[in-house]
Each structure stands twice: as C-alpha cells, then as structure tokens.
Design an enzyme around this catalytic site. Structure first.
Site, PDB file in Angstrom:
ATOM      1  N   ASP A 295      10.719  12.166  19.656  1.00 44.23           N
ATOM      2  CA  ASP A 295      11.436  11.355  18.660  1.00 44.23           C
ATOM      3  C   ASP A 295      11.998  10.081  19.280  1.00 44.23           C
ATOM      4  O   ASP A 295      12.696   9.331  18.600  1.00 44.23           O
ATOM      5  CB  ASP A 295      12.604  12.167  18.061  1.00 44.23           C
ATOM      6  CG  ASP A 295      12.118  13.290  17.151  1.00 44.23           C
ATOM      7  OD1 ASP A 295      10.895  13.376  16.900  1.00 44.23           O
ATOM      8  OD2 ASP A 295      12.959  14.090  16.698  1.00 44.23           O
ATOM      9  N   THR A 296      11.726   9.871  20.550  1.00 39.65           N
ATOM     10  CA  THR A 296      12.320   8.737  21.256  1.00 39.65           C
ATOM     11  C   THR A 296      11.229   7.961  21.990  1.00 39.65           C
ATOM     12  O   THR A 296      10.283   7.501  21.369  1.00 39.65           O
ATOM     13  CB  THR A 296      13.409   9.234  22.232  1.00 39.65           C
ATOM     14  OG1 THR A 296      12.853  10.283  23.037  1.00 39.65           O
ATOM     15  CG2 THR A 296      14.621   9.763  21.484  1.00 39.65           C
TER      16      THR A 296
END
Ligand SMILES: *[C@@H]1O[C@H](CO)[C@@H](O)[C@H](O)[C@H]1NC(C)=O
Ligand SMILES: *[C@@H]1O[C@H](CO)[C@@H](O)[C@H](O)[C@H]1NC(C)=O
Ligand SMILES: *[C@@H]1O[C@H](CO)[C@@H](O)[C@H](O)[C@H]1NC(C)=O
Ligand SMILES: *[C@@H]1O[C@H](CO)[C@@H](O)[C@H](O)[C@H]1NC(C)=O
Ligand SMILES: *[C@@H]1O[C@H](CO)[C@@H](O)[C@H](O)[C@H]1NC(C)=O
Ligand SMILES: *[C@@H]1O[C@H](CO)[C@@H](O)[C@H](O)[C@H]1NC(C)=O
Ligand SMILES: *[C@@H]1O[C@H](CO)[C@@H](O)[C@H](O)[C@H]1NC(C)=O
Ligand SMILES: *[C@@H]1O[C@H](CO)[C@@H](O)[C@H](O)[C@H]1NC(C)=O
Length: 398
Positions: A219-220
């Site tokens: 998610d990053t």
C-alpha cells in the site's frame, strides 16, 4: 473493512474459492468475535536443532509488487545487498500475489489467478509436512495478524481502517492440511510473538515473515518497505538468538509491471553465507520453487513431487550438497496463470497428482504423499499450459 471471524472462516468447507462475502459480513460483531478469539487463542513456540548442510535456520521475508530496478536502487535494500548475495535472475511465478505465496510453500499454485479467499484441499502437502517429517521446527510471523492461527480474510487497523494483515500473504494458512490441525495454527503467529520468541531464544528453524500491507510496500512504496526492513533486520544481524548459522532470503513476490518479465529483487544473507560471497551477484536462474528446493536439499528432506523437484537450489547451498545448478535461459514472462482448480478466468483443469516417482539427488517424495497419491500415477500429468516454469516438465533423476 472486510474480514472474517475465526468461527466463520473455520466453518468454510468448500475446497475451491469461497467468495469472502458469502462467509461473513463486515459487521461490527466480527470485531468482537476477533477480540474474543484473540483472548483465548493458543500459541506455541517449539524449537529444534537439526543440522543442515549449509545452514541451520532459514528465514524468508517477503515484500510486495516492486520491479527489480526499483528495489535494487533503494538505499536500504542496497544496504542488505552489500551484506549478502544478490540474486539477479530470480523470478516470480505469475501475477498477482496469492499464487506466488501459495506456490513458494506447496510447489504449485493450482491455476490461481487472483487474490480471493482460497483453501487448498487437505490432501495437498506443503513444506511443513517435509520439515515435521525430519523434526525441524517451523513458524510464520505475520505482522499485525490479530492472533495466532487467525484464518480470516484480512484485518484492518482498528484506529484508522488501514490494511494491516491479509490472508493472501500468509502462505501456510491457505493449506487445509495446515488449517485443519490446531497445533499447526498455533505456530502461525504475528511479529509481536516474533520478538517474544527472539527474546526467549525460541525461534524455529524455518520461518516465513510477512510485514503488514504498509510495511511490505503493497500500500506504500519500496522506500517504506526498505525503512521497515532496515529497522527490523539490521538489529538481528548480530543477535545471536537469530543468527545461528542462519540463511535469510529477502525477496519480492512479483515484479510490478505485467508486460515485462517477472524478475524480482532478492538477496541472500546471514551468517550462513560464506564470507567470500558477501557483496557478490548470482546470475543463475531461480524462481519461488528454488526456496523449496533449497530447504529440501539443505536438510535432506523428502520432496512434494511437484515443481519443487528440479527447481534450481541456490548456488551457495547447491555447492554444499553436490547438486548441479542447471543453466537456464528464460524468455517467458511469468505474467499469466496456467489452468487449474482455482482459475477464475474460466481455465479450469483437474487437481494435479504429485509425481511420486520423482527422485532428486537420491531424495524421494514424502511417504505420506506416496500413500495418498501413489496409485494415481497414470493421471500425474500436470496439464499443458500457457506459461509454465521449466519445472513443469518434470525431470526424472535416476
Ligand atoms: C483430493 O482432494 C480433492 C478435493 O477434496 C478430491 O477431489 C480428490 O479426489 C482427492 N484426491 C485424493 C487422491 O485424495
Ligand atoms: C499477536 O498475537 C498474540 C497471540 O495470539 C495476541 O495476544 C496479540 O494480541 C497479537 N498482537 C497484535 C499486535 O495483534
Ligand atoms: C504496520 O506496521 C508498521 C510498522 O511495523 C506500523 O507502524 C503500522 O501501524 C502498521 N499498520 C498500518 C496499517 O500501517
Ligand atoms: C550490533 O552491531 C551494532 C552496530 O554494528 C552495535 O552497535 C551493537 O552493539 C551490536 N550488538 C551486539 C549485541 O553485538
Ligand atoms: C505478458 O507480457 C507480454 C509481453 O509484454 C504481454 O504481451 C502480455 O499482454 C502480458 N500478459 C498479461 C496478462 O499481462
Ligand atoms: C522487471 O524485470 C525485468 C527483467 O526480467 C527487468 O528488465 C525490469 O527492469 C524489471 N522492471 C523494472 C521496471 O525494473
Ligand atoms: C553451465 O554453463 C557453464 C558455462 O557455459 C558451464 O561451465 C557449466 O558446466 C554449465 N553447468 C551445467 C550444470 O550444465
Ligand atoms: C488411473 O488409475 C485409476 C486406478 O487404477 C483408475 O481408476 C483411473 O480410471 C485411471 N485414470 C486414467 C486417466 O487412466
């Protein structure tokens, strides 16, 4: 916010893909159930000390969806590359995540081409059957898994709703041969338990570590993943409760761009890596099956009779066990799943039968696998496919 309660997940008996929403609804009650189960969940930390040919402990740490060059350029991944062997030709098997994790411990992904709630039939073995057969302790550490043995689809941060734990990145929980045994669920733990086990010198000999969806880069970005890895792994490099002739594999599940080859950035390090190999690059062909093949060769284990047999063993280990590293020029992309029981794109194929006649360097298929599947050798025949690893054309070694 979608996750399962333990009770709901445990009641799922279908062998194929169960749509998450058919199992439990994302209600507040689920959170209560998870907290109730958390309070009573059992945890175990068995240890063992079985000598291996090249290492006595194996630790893999998996990151997400990053192309090779991006990871190689990150200062924190570079920091670890300089302390070990960079694998320049290590490949993911397909896209997306879940089939890669599934295959890395079981020797096949059975056509899986997505990230759904999946349960591998109970008659399929995985690496933990091979390890237990030789008395080798194992464990998984999944960051932010709410409790040991949690079988739900996911668990979000209860403060901000951000993704934390996901089942698709927890390879052994996908196997019903594991989920059906409480004593096995008790060694599938979170990283809080990792630090407890570390402190108490109770780490197992084989472990699989999955950072949460923020920490693993999913998610990053690779930057966040690198910072997490640096803070997690650097202190372990000289921790004698961790480094006990230990081989650490840092890897990514898959390359992010689907239209290029699925080459992933990977590094082998730890005190089991010979000094002369520190800071070197290994250009041999490997894929996620090499992780199985390497562990099997190191501890002289039986095999699964699937794509683990014949996959290249990491060269630093192969040289210690007298196994050849085959020359392999790979032109396939590994960006598509072949047919199988889990294929959602309409490409169904039967559950393949392990080839119980396979031999590799004198090692045979696990007796319990022979007992279940040995009489079906007329059907072993892993179906034809679109994109297949070389191990697909199973070699037979005399
Ligand atoms: C393995 O399990 C699957 C799914 O339950 C079943 O269809 C198959 O017949 C089983 N095969 C063997 C050899 O046990
Ligand atoms: C980790 O698992 C343990 C054991 O089940 C549990 O008690 C603890 O609350 C979990 N920690 C986190 C951060 O979820
Ligand atoms: C994931 O892990 C990191 C560090 O290990 C932590 O700071 C964070 O709160 C966790 N969860 C989320 C959703 O970021
Ligand atoms: C580990 O190494 C770091 C820096 O290299 C050092 O600061 C630390 O004291 C060492 N710890 C142990 C237990 O040797
Ligand atoms: C796999 O890569 C090839 C070559 O770039 C491309 O033509 C194909 O569309 C890709 N397949 C998928 C499913 O992304
Ligand atoms: C993904 O892997 C291929 C090699 O297989 C590599 O050429 C490419 O650089 C990687 N992707 C990126 C954008 O780095
Ligand atoms: C691989 O190729 C190299 C160089 O061509 C050769 O020296 C080596 O023997 C080959 N290895 C195998 C296992 O065939
Ligand atoms: C394989 O052998 C089994 C048991 O002998 C038999 O039931 C089955 O029909 C055979 N399958 C094929 C594809 O020949």
């Amino acid at each position: 916010m979608r996750f399962f309660t333990a009770a709901a997940a445990a009641s799922v008996v279908s062998v194929a893909i169960a749509a998450p929403t058919s199992v439990a609804s994302p209600t507040a009650t689920d959170v209560t159930d998870v907290y109730a189960a958390q309070a009573t969940a059992k945890t175990r930390s068995p240890t063992s000390c079985v000598k291996g040919a090249a290492f006595d402990r194996y630790v893999s740490i998996w990151f997400e969806n990053t192309d090779f060059d991006m990871a190689a350029a990150d200062p924190n991944f570079k920091f670890f590359a300089e302390k070990g062997i960079t694998l320049a030709n290590n490949f993911g098997l397909t896209h997306p995540s879940e089939p890669n994790y599934m295959a890395a411990v079981g020797g096949d992904y059975f056509g899986l081409d997505g990230d759904p709630f999946t349960q591998v039939p109970q008659n399929v073995s995985s690496v933990v059957d091979l390890l237990e057969d030789k008395g080798i302790s194992w464990g998984l550490y999944q960051e932010d898994m709410p409790y040991s043995g949690f079988q739900g689809f996911q668990w979000v941060n209860q403060q901000n709703g951000a993704n934390d734990y996901v089942r698709k990145h927890n390879p052994e929980i996908l196997y019903n041969s594991v989920a059906a045994k409480p004593e096995r669920l008790e060694v599938i733990k979170n990283t809080t338990m990792f630090f407890k086990d570390l402190q108490e010198d109770k780490l197992p000999q084989w472990m699989f570590i999955t950072p949460n969806m923020t920490s693993d880069g999913h998610d990053t970005s690779v930057t966040t993943a690198g910072i997490w890895l640096r803070s997690f792994l650097e202190p372990l490099l000289n921790n004698t409760n961790f480094m006990q002739n230990t081989l650490v594999l840092i890897t990514f599940d898959e390359n992010e761009t689907y239209t290029i080859q699925n080459r992933v950035f990977s590094v082998l390090l730890g005190d089991a890596v010979p000094k002369k190999l520190i800071g070197t690059t290994d250009t041999n062909f490997y894929n996620h099956y090499s992780e199985l093949a390497t562990v099997e060769a190191n501890w002289d284990l039986h095999t699964l009779g699937r794509y683990d047999v014949g996959a290249n063993v990491f060269a630093n280990v192969a040289s210690q066990v007298g196994e050849p590293v085959r020359n392999w020029t790979e032109s396939r992309f590994y960006n598509l799943s072949y047919p199988g029981i889990f294929n959602a794109a309409g490409e169904w194929a039967p559950q393949p039968v392990p080839n119980t006649n396979l031999r590799i360097n004198g090692r045979t298929v696990l007796p319990s696998i022979q007992a279940t599947w040995g009489h079906l050798q007329n059907e072993t025949i892993y179906h034809g496919a679109l994109e297949v690893p070389d191990g697909y054309h199973l070699p037979v070694y005399p």
